[in-house]
Design an enzyme around this catalytic site. Structure first.
Site, short mmCIF file in Angstrom:
data_model
loop_
_atom_site.label_atom_id
_atom_site.label_comp_id
_atom_site.label_asym_id
_atom_site.label_seq_id
_atom_site.Cartn_x
_atom_site.Cartn_y
_atom_site.Cartn_z
N TRP A 1 0.83 -0.88 -0.14
CA TRP A 1 -0.02 -0.12 -0.01
C TRP A 1 1.05 1.20 -0.07
O TRP A 1 0.53 2.19 -0.63
CB TRP A 1 -0.98 0.01 1.31
CG TRP A 1 -1.42 1.21 1.51
CD1 TRP A 1 -2.39 2.16 0.77
CD2 TRP A 1 -1.05 2.28 2.46
NE1 TRP A 1 -2.73 3.27 1.38
CE2 TRP A 1 -1.87 3.69 2.54
CE3 TRP A 1 -0.19 2.38 3.45
CZ2 TRP A 1 -1.69 4.51 3.17
CZ3 TRP A 1 -0.04 3.21 4.36
CH2 TRP A 1 -0.80 4.44 4.43
N HIS A 2 2.07 1.23 0.71
CA HIS A 2 2.74 2.30 0.63
C HIS A 2 3.35 2.52 -0.70
O HIS A 2 4.11 3.88 -1.05
CB HIS A 2 4.01 2.29 1.73
CG HIS A 2 3.58 2.23 3.12
ND1 HIS A 2 3.05 1.11 3.74
CD2 HIS A 2 3.52 3.14 4.21
CE1 HIS A 2 2.57 1.21 5.09
NE2 HIS A 2 2.85 2.60 5.36
N GLY A 3 3.55 1.61 -1.40
CA GLY A 3 4.18 1.81 -2.96
C GLY A 3 4.43 0.40 -3.45
O GLY A 3 4.91 -0.69 -2.66
#
Length: 464
Positions: A317-319
């Site tokens: 989700w962060h990248g």
């Protein structure tokens, strides 16, 4: 200029909303209308595109909610919640990655990153709490479109949380708000501490060592790189918890309570305890809406695999990069290992031996800092370069200035302030007259202006 939490423009915006909101606070229609206008004005500073996108998506979720409140046939309910999940995940993917994808075609002459400048991760998480709670019959929905639109895009939470269940916000907005002098004092205390955390600690650590070391680790000794990793752990904590304090204080000025998001996470004695203390609203969301939704809970191995899958997805989700995947996998594997150990040996009781407890806290912190290297580094190769530099065991502190060392040690010491001391300070401040609250906030703002770093660095989590 963007109205980013913590900026002067943001506080002028909050003051403007505050006076209009309380001018006719007895009217529910007035309150909700002011909040909704504030929500979309806040979004408009990032691009008018959002003023069209968010109302459309929020209205579709509202219609899904109406259907879930009225429909009892399970296939229909499942279809409705599936539509909401797909809609919001598409919105998340578009806001996070569409800009960079479209920018690969420079011939268009359009800066797509500007159009998609506001990440909508926290909006999406908040929106999904509503439809999933109604599907599970865990919350009470609303028939008011205005109440839903105001709650799901509540502006203090929009950039970086804390993630709040929409059903809880709807309930708070339905009641007439009250703001006593003491409650206003607590709000000002949160805002002031958030500013100090962000500008005088987080930004200072980043500007004076962390950014340089993570960009070019080979120019620094192994000891300096290790110190930079520890400094980054503190930078991230004070940056993110500072944002949360400002968001909670802003909401409190409007009579709205947002959940606590941090509880001294670096004093956790194991990784499970850490995730009960760090980014609490996010870890609760992963647990309640992702982990509990995975199949096979009654099988022997799925609960362990579920932890790994949940944390892997939390990392991605962060990248969508390998370093975030490794960060998530490391946490997931360690959480599964702890669960397995406890299943085999029994869950340990809190140790009465202070040295044993200190060793557990120290070991947990070292593991968390190890994973922060992958979280902060631009790539796996960059993370390995940092680890190799630490492994070189070279000693040299030429780049550690005395003021930096003082801020680093002081910010680390603040982690050990007892909860009762902090609570006593809050209540002592809250009991002072209003003009004292205002004067302190002005002094803090002046200190941030003159002592803080150059410019107004964005909050770390505002990019996620």
């Amino acid at each position: 200029m963007q109205v980013q939490a913590g900026s002067g423009a943001y506080f002028l915006f909050v003051a403007f909303v505050f006076f209009i909101y309380w001018a006719n606070s007895g009217s529910r229609l007035w309150r909700l209308s002011v909040i909704l206008l504030a929500d979309y004005l806040f979004c408009a500073r990032f691009g008018l595109f959002y003023v069209v996108l968010l109302p459309v998506c929020s209205s579709l979720d509202y219609l899904v909610g109406l259907g879930l409140m009225r429909e009892n046939r399970q296939p229909v309910r499942r279809a409705l919640v599936t539509f909401s999940v797909v809609l919001n995940l598409a919105l998340l993917a578009g806001s996070r990655h569409m800009g960079s994808i479209l920018n690969r075609h420079p011939a268009s002459g359009v800066s797509w990153e500007w159009i998609f400048s506001l990440g909508l991760s926290f909006y999406v998480f908040q929106a999904l709490t509503y439809t999933i709670d109604l599907y599970r019959r865990d919350g009470e929905g609303t028939s008011s479109l205005l109440a839903h639109l105001s709650s799901v895009a509540f502006f203090p939470t929009l950039q970086a949380g804390p993630i709040t269940r929409v059903t809880e916000l709807v309930q708070q907005f339905s009641k007439r708000p009250l703001l006593s002098r003491e409650e206003g004092g607590r709000a000002f205390f949160l805002i002031a501490t958030g500013l100090l955390k962000k500008a005088l600690i987080a930004d200072y650590l980043a500007e004076n060592l962390v950014n340089r070391v993570f960009d070019t680790p080979n120019l620094y000794s192994g000891a300096e790189v290790l110190i930079a990793v520890y400094a980054y752990s503190l930078q991230l904590y004070y940056d993110f918890s500072g944002y949360t304090d400002i968001a909670r204080g802003s909401a409190m000025l409007l009579g709205i309570r947002l959940p606590v998001n941090f509880d001294r996470p670096y004093l956790a004695s194991n990784l499970t305890d850490f995730w009960r203390r760090w980014h609490i609203s996010f870890s609760n969301w992963l647990r309640d809406y992702l982990y509990f939704s995975l199949p096979g809970k009654r099988t022997k191995f799925m609960p362990y695999l579920g932890l790994v899958i949940t944390m892997l997805l939390g990392g991605l989700w962060h990248g969508l990069t390998w370093n975030f995947a490794v960060w998530g996998l490391l946490h997931g594997i360690m959480l599964a290992a702890i669960r397995g150990w406890w299943a085999w040996r029994g869950r340990p009781r809190p140790s009465a031996n202070p040295w044993k407890h200190a060793a557990a806290v120290f070991g947990t912190y070292q593991f968390v800092c190890l994973t922060w290297i992958f979280f902060r580094a631009g790539s796996i190769s960059d993370a390995l370069a940092l680890l190799a530099r630490i492994g070189s065991l070279t000693i040299g502190l030429e780049n550690i200035a005395l003021p930096f060392a003082a801020v680093l040690i002081g910010s680390a010491a603040l982690l050990f302030v007892k909860k009762q001391w902090h609570a006593a300070a809050v209540e002592m401040f809250a009991s002072r007259p209003f003009y004292v609250h205002a004067a302190v906030l002005l002094v803090v703002a002046a200190a941030v202006q003159f002592l803080g770093g150059h410019g107004n660095a964005p909050f770390v989590y505002s990019r996620f």
